[in-house]
Design a protein around this motif. Structure first.
Motif, PDB file in Angstrom:
ATOM      1  N   GLU A 109       0.846  -1.187   0.000  1.00  0.00           N
ATOM      2  CA  GLU A 109       0.000   0.000   0.000  1.00  0.00           C
ATOM      3  C   GLU A 109       0.881   1.236   0.000  1.00  0.00           C
ATOM      4  O   GLU A 109       1.912   1.290   0.691  1.00  0.00           O
ATOM      5  N   GLN A 152       1.166   5.675  -1.743  1.00  0.00           N
ATOM      6  CA  GLN A 152       0.600   6.817  -2.475  1.00  0.00           C
ATOM      7  C   GLN A 152       1.396   7.032  -3.758  1.00  0.00           C
ATOM      8  O   GLN A 152       2.622   7.023  -3.747  1.00  0.00           O
ATOM      9  N   THR A 182       3.157   9.052  -6.349  1.00  0.00           N
ATOM     10  CA  THR A 182       3.744  10.393  -6.402  1.00  0.00           C
ATOM     11  C   THR A 182       4.192  10.769  -7.806  1.00  0.00           C
ATOM     12  O   THR A 182       4.251  11.954  -8.141  1.00  0.00           O
ATOM     13  N   ASP A 207       5.615   5.837   0.736  1.00  0.00           N
ATOM     14  CA  ASP A 207       5.031   5.630   2.067  1.00  0.00           C
ATOM     15  C   ASP A 207       5.237   6.924   2.851  1.00  0.00           C
ATOM     16  O   ASP A 207       6.360   7.233   3.283  1.00  0.00           O
ATOM     17  N   GLY A 214      -1.151  11.204  -6.477  1.00  0.00           N
ATOM     18  CA  GLY A 214      -1.697  11.573  -5.181  1.00  0.00           C
ATOM     19  C   GLY A 214      -2.682  10.564  -4.636  1.00  0.00           C
ATOM     20  O   GLY A 214      -3.039  10.620  -3.448  1.00  0.00           O
ATOM     21  N   ALA A 215      -3.148   9.622  -5.454  1.00  0.00           N
ATOM     22  CA  ALA A 215      -4.120   8.628  -4.995  1.00  0.00           C
ATOM     23  C   ALA A 215      -3.425   7.518  -4.214  1.00  0.00           C
ATOM     24  O   ALA A 215      -2.281   7.148  -4.493  1.00  0.00           O
ATOM     25  N   ARG A 216      -4.138   6.981  -3.211  1.00  0.00           N
ATOM     26  CA  ARG A 216      -3.617   5.842  -2.443  1.00  0.00           C
ATOM     27  C   ARG A 216      -4.125   4.564  -3.097  1.00  0.00           C
ATOM     28  O   ARG A 216      -5.305   4.439  -3.440  1.00  0.00           O
TER      29      ARG A 216
END
Length: 414
Positions: free
Chosen positions: A33, A35, A37, A54, A80-82
């Motif tokens: 998991e 994000q 960038t 992370d 920008g989405a996780r």
């Protein structure tokens, strides 16, 4: 497994990198998991590159995946989405760099919700529920408007006030429902279907103010979308603000950016319509006046022509031409008659000169036997034969007498 190394017997960097790669290969696929960038999608390339970070430890790792893997979530995933990535760790020995080879990407939180909505959107679009040819126009001046909105909400106030300000005589049939929560979908569906069954309702407006993605979820529900698609009355969607776009906007006949915009699109402005009527009337008057002026100028130009000012002039000119032609015809006829008379006189004189009657006038006679045969020689008659002698004055009867002796022809000298 520990390695036996010392300052006197160190391992080369390449060997260490190779050993690390072997350990990483034995790790197998893992769920990670992070994000996003950085995101690189080169046109035409079959591989997508992204960087997964992370935020808690400020650590980043490079991720690669095939384009079809990323395209499955491309509509709801951006920088920008996780996301949660199912990937196989890989070690690039020449650079000593760790990366992940992703085989599946899933958005986290709102991203996962948007992914489900995107899947529903594709399914409904494939069924043709969003097709432009299904859209029906809103009546120019609806007599009764159905409004589905929250009780005493700002959306209800905006629609009613703006519509009545534009056209004071407009009437509304309002249905107050829950616009979020578990009861929103069945109440909105029931209200829309009830208004659709009313024969006097010309258009239905579904309105709600702005909100979060979760708040607007009822207006992307499949049950509501299919209910609106089945309506026989045109439906105007006025959900949220300009950036908000629930699936109801796609199936509705008209999409309004705000409840105020819905009132403007459903009801004409009486002031604007009166001004439009005035402009059209002035334009019509100018057109008619221009037509009359043009025809008047044409009539004046026609009346200014000599043939219209003095019409008998043309008759007089033609009369002179006719008189000249008549005189010419007479001269020509007289000339022809004179020439014919002269020719006739000459011909008569020749005929008279050649006529047997003229010969008889000079004292000659024509002898005819009783059968009418002309005597041409003495030997053709006998003594005592009666004959007719035709002279200029008439006929005489004569009798053949003895023929006198014929004179002898002189002999030729020997």
């Amino acid at each position: 497994m520990a390695l036996n190394t010392s300052a006197d017997a160190p391992l080369p960097v390449g060997e260490v990198s190779r050993l690390i790669g072997g350990w990483i290969d034995r790790l197998g696929a893992v769920w990670v998991e992070g994000q996003i960038t950085q995101l690189s999608r080169r046109p035409g390339a079959g591989v997508v590159f992204l960087t997964l970070r992370d935020p808690s430890y400020d650590i980043s790792v490079s991720v690669t995946c095939f384009r079809q893997v990323f395209d499955a979530v491309a509509d709801v995933v951006s920088e920008g989405a996780r996301v949660v990535v199912h990937a196989k760790p890989e070690w690039y020995a020449p650079r000593g760099q760790l990366s992940l080879r992703a085989v599946e990407i899933k958005p986290v939180g709102i991203g996962e919700l948007l992914a489900r909505l995107e899947q529903l959107k594709r399914t409904l679009a494939a069924e043709g529920l969003f097709a432009p040819d299904r859209k029906r126009p809103v009546p120019f001046l609806p007599q009764l408007i159905g409004l589905v909105t929250g009780r005493a909400s700002a959306a209800e106030r905006d629609v009613l006030e703006n519509a009545r300000r534009r056209w004071p005589a407009v009437r509304f049939e309002v249905r107050n429902v829950a616009v979020q929560g578990v009861h929103a979908v069945p109440q909105v569906v029931d209200a829309v279907q009830e208004l659709d069954r009313l024969p006097d309702v010309d258009v239905i407006i579904v309105a709600r103010g702005g909100g979060s993605v979760e708040d607007l979820l009822p207006f992307s529900d499949e049950q509501l979308i299919r209910a609106v698609a089945a309506c026989g009355t045109p439906v105007v969607s006025a959900i949220g603000h300009e950036p908000d776009s629930p699936l109801l906007d796609l199936v509705a006949d008209v999409r309004a950016s705000t409840p105020t915009d819905a009132a403007k699109k459903a009801v004409p402005d009486v002031g604007e319509e009166l001004e439009r009527v005035r402009l059209l009337r002035d334009r019509s008057l100018r057109t008619v006046q221009g037509l009359l002026d043009r025809e008047q100028r044409g009539l004046a130009a026609a009346l200014a022509r000599p043939s219209m000012e003095r019409p008998q002039r043309m008759v007089e000119e033609r009369e002179e031409a006719v008189d000249a032609l008549v005189e010419r015809s007479r001269r020509t006829l007289r000339h022809l008659l004179d020439r014919a008379d002269s020719e006739l006189s000459h011909t008569r004189a020749r005929v008279v000169a050649l006529s047997p009657a003229a010969t008889l006038e000079r004292g000659y006679a024509v002898l005819q036997r009783e059968n009418g045969a002309v005597v041409r020689a003495p030997g053709e008659v006998t003594d005592g034969e009666p004959l007719r002698a035709r002279v200029a004055g008439g006929e005489l009867g004569v009798t053949v007498g003895p023929q006198p002796p014929q004179p002898r022809e002189p002999e030729e000298p020997q």
